[in-house]
Every structure is written in C-alpha cells, then in structure tokens.
Write an enzyme that holds these catalytic residues in place. Sequence first.
Site, PDB file in Angstrom:
ATOM      1  N   CYS A 166       8.434   9.468  -1.420  1.00 46.03           N
ATOM      2  CA  CYS A 166       7.173  10.176  -1.752  1.00 46.03           C
ATOM      3  C   CYS A 166       6.922  10.904  -2.676  1.00 46.03           C
ATOM      4  O   CYS A 166       8.155  10.798  -3.670  1.00 46.03           O
ATOM      5  CB  CYS A 166       7.546  11.236  -0.549  1.00 46.03           C
ATOM      6  SG  CYS A 166       6.461  13.266  -0.809  1.00 46.03           S
ATOM      7  N   HIS A 223       4.904   3.097  12.664  1.00 48.91           N
ATOM      8  CA  HIS A 223       4.673   3.438  11.157  1.00 48.91           C
ATOM      9  C   HIS A 223       5.629   4.558  11.244  1.00 48.91           C
ATOM     10  O   HIS A 223       5.665   6.208  11.339  1.00 48.91           O
ATOM     11  CB  HIS A 223       3.187   4.221  10.299  1.00 48.91           C
ATOM     12  CG  HIS A 223       3.690   4.334   8.784  1.00 48.91           C
ATOM     13  ND1 HIS A 223       2.794   3.489   8.591  1.00 48.91           N
ATOM     14  CD2 HIS A 223       4.181   5.150   8.030  1.00 48.91           C
ATOM     15  CE1 HIS A 223       3.320   3.689   6.769  1.00 48.91           C
ATOM     16  NE2 HIS A 223       3.860   4.214   7.008  1.00 48.91           N
ATOM     17  N   HIS A 228       9.222   5.945   8.931  1.00 52.14           N
ATOM     18  CA  HIS A 228      10.078   6.505   7.269  1.00 52.14           C
ATOM     19  C   HIS A 228      11.209   6.577   7.724  1.00 52.14           C
ATOM     20  O   HIS A 228      11.373   6.936   8.647  1.00 52.14           O
ATOM     21  CB  HIS A 228       9.312   7.412   6.914  1.00 52.14           C
ATOM     22  CG  HIS A 228       8.155   6.717   5.772  1.00 52.14           C
ATOM     23  ND1 HIS A 228       7.860   6.863   4.312  1.00 52.14           N
ATOM     24  CD2 HIS A 228       6.825   6.776   6.675  1.00 52.14           C
ATOM     25  CE1 HIS A 228       6.791   6.700   4.454  1.00 52.14           C
ATOM     26  NE2 HIS A 228       6.302   6.227   5.388  1.00 52.14           N
ATOM     27  N   ARG A 241       1.382  -1.089  -0.351  1.00 46.99           N
ATOM     28  CA  ARG A 241       0.094   0.017  -0.207  1.00 46.99           C
ATOM     29  C   ARG A 241       0.915   0.562   0.027  1.00 46.99           C
ATOM     30  O   ARG A 241       1.106   1.771  -0.979  1.00 46.99           O
ATOM     31  CB  ARG A 241      -0.431  -0.378   1.231  1.00 46.99           C
ATOM     32  CG  ARG A 241      -2.350   0.881   1.156  1.00 46.99           C
ATOM     33  CD  ARG A 241      -1.352   2.754   1.781  1.00 46.99           C
ATOM     34  NE  ARG A 241      -1.457   2.106   3.146  1.00 46.99           N
ATOM     35  CZ  ARG A 241      -0.680   3.116   3.028  1.00 46.99           C
ATOM     36  NH1 ARG A 241      -0.291   4.231   2.691  1.00 46.99           N
ATOM     37  NH2 ARG A 241      -0.023   3.056   4.571  1.00 46.99           N
ATOM     38  N   ASP A 242       1.689   1.187   0.560  1.00 47.40           N
ATOM     39  CA  ASP A 242       2.647   2.555   1.403  1.00 47.40           C
ATOM     40  C   ASP A 242       3.636   2.665  -0.055  1.00 47.40           C
ATOM     41  O   ASP A 242       3.594   3.862  -0.344  1.00 47.40           O
ATOM     42  CB  ASP A 242       3.373   2.908   2.215  1.00 47.40           C
ATOM     43  CG  ASP A 242       3.551   3.755   2.943  1.00 47.40           C
ATOM     44  OD1 ASP A 242       3.360   5.157   2.524  1.00 47.40           O
ATOM     45  OD2 ASP A 242       3.689   4.334   4.798  1.00 47.40           O
ATOM     46  N   ASN A 286       9.650   3.035   3.668  1.00 46.24           N
ATOM     47  CA  ASN A 286       9.154   2.788   4.878  1.00 46.24           C
ATOM     48  C   ASN A 286      10.585   2.414   4.843  1.00 46.24           C
ATOM     49  O   ASN A 286      11.401   2.143   4.467  1.00 46.24           O
ATOM     50  CB  ASN A 286       8.376   1.962   4.818  1.00 46.24           C
ATOM     51  CG  ASN A 286       6.919   2.260   4.613  1.00 46.24           C
ATOM     52  OD1 ASN A 286       6.687   2.652   3.587  1.00 46.24           O
ATOM     53  ND2 ASN A 286       6.046   2.939   4.915  1.00 46.24           N
TER      54      ASN A 286
HETATM   55 ZN    ZN Z   1       3.587   5.883   5.424  1.00 47.38          ZN
END
Ligand code: ZN
Length: 280
Positions: free
Chosen positions: A242, A209, A211, A13-14, A251
């Site tokens: 990003c 969570h 990064h 997902r991320d 991540n």
């Molecule tokens: Zn994230």
Amino acid sequence: MTEKVALREVGMRDGLQSLPPVLTTEQKNAWCAAEFAAGVKEIEVTSFVPPKLLPMFADAEEVVRHALTLDGLTVSALIPNLRGAERGVALGVRELAHVLSVSEGHNQNNVRRSTAESIADLKGVIELRDSLETGRRVKVMAGLATCFGCTIEGHVDERRVFTIAAEVLALKPDALMLADTVGYGNPAAIRRVFREVLDMAGGVPVGAHFHNTRGLGLANVLAALEVGVRGFDASLGGLGGCPWAPGATGNIVMEDTAFMLEAMGFDTGIDLERLIEVRR
Ligand code: ZN
C-alpha cells in the site's frame, strides 16, 4: 475426487497498482503466459482505471489482447465504473471485476462517489452484461472492498457488510468477492462474515481477497475454507502493498496458498514447481 479450489492471480493489477510503472508490456505478457502455463486459470490482468490516474495501466488494451490469445485462460480486469466495463466488453474481456467499498470514506476516496452511487453504477454494468448476445456474455464479479476494516474509517460494521451484500446480490452478479483490502481481518471475523454472506448468496459463488498486512493471510484462508469458500485471490510472490503504508506486505502469496491447499488435499490445478520457476 478431490475438491477443487480456484486461485485467481491479482498481482498484475493489485500488485502493480501500488508501485510506479515498473514492468514493460512485454514483461507483463510474459508473466501472464508463464503463470497460465503453470496452471493458474484465472488472472486479473489489468485495471480499466483512467491512465492519468494509474499510469502503470496505460497498456491495458495490449495486455488484455495478449491474454485473450491464451486459450483457456479466464481474462479478468478490474473496472471502477460503467465506463471501464464498456472498455472491457469492447475488448472481449471474459470477467469484469467491479469494485466498490463498504466503507463510505474509502469509496469516496477511491472513486469519488458514495457507496450507493457505486451500487447504482454496478446495476448499469449488470444491465450491460444482460444486453449482450449469448456468445459475448461477460461475467460480472461484484467485489466489496474494506469488508473487515478500512484505513480511513477504521472499524467497519459487519451489519453494513451484510446490508450492502444483500443490495448487491439483488442485482444478480455472477459472483461476489469479499475483500479484506488492507489486511485487518482475523479468522473469527472471516468465519462469521463469510458464513452469513454464503448463506445469503444462495449458490452465487463468494470468493475471498485477502492481504497479508499483519501476517494473518493464510490463517484467514483456512477460516474461509472451513465455512465453504472455494475461490481465493493471491499474487505471485505476495507482490503488492500500500503506497500509504510503507513496508506493508501485499496480497497473500500465490505459491504459499497453492502449497497449503495442495498439501491439504485440495486440487488447485497448479504445478507448484512451475509456479516457483515463474516467481524466479
Ligand atoms: Zn487488494
């Protein structure tokens, strides 16, 4: 007995969210199955954001259906709002990760509503959870994004994190997740904020969570571990980044995090050799 730490894969997902659609549904399904076989028991497999906004998740339904065939896997999906939760529940997803941003500007940018409106939306999601029969119950994980800084507002006041965490905890989510969405956190801030929020949570699990934007990912994991956090998001190969920060790392790396935890004597349930095969 060794102490357990749960690692949750979020790369599907991320990681994929920050790239153009690069993987086929078959490739996603193969990734999911192989990582589960390597011992990762919780995977955020997709996002229920409208496909016109994020076309890489147009196959959300198929990916979830496949993941649900993997017996023992906690299938999680990101939901931006109640509508996403309804899609997830209809499919039989076991965990809904509802995300709102502590930073007002980031929340407006992300879901086009105020943080207060997103908290009201989360309330609707939790009411939906409570209306389901026991056999169909889903877990609602409440994610708070930009807890340690924001690309739009810069500094995020820790008192605002605590205020929003308290409002969210009052709604009784099954778990809370504090996210350092862009990688602004440092070990001292992580220790301070998690210590306080774990205290407020009174037994509700609080996950992290992180990064790795500035290379502090594992240092932050260690800081969170020290104050009692036992659940972390990570992505295979550190996939992610990003779109607004070219070259930014993603991540924290799943295999590095699993290695560190296992080497420190924690039990992640992950077979590192197999995990590295999956990465290949
Ligand atoms: Zn994230």
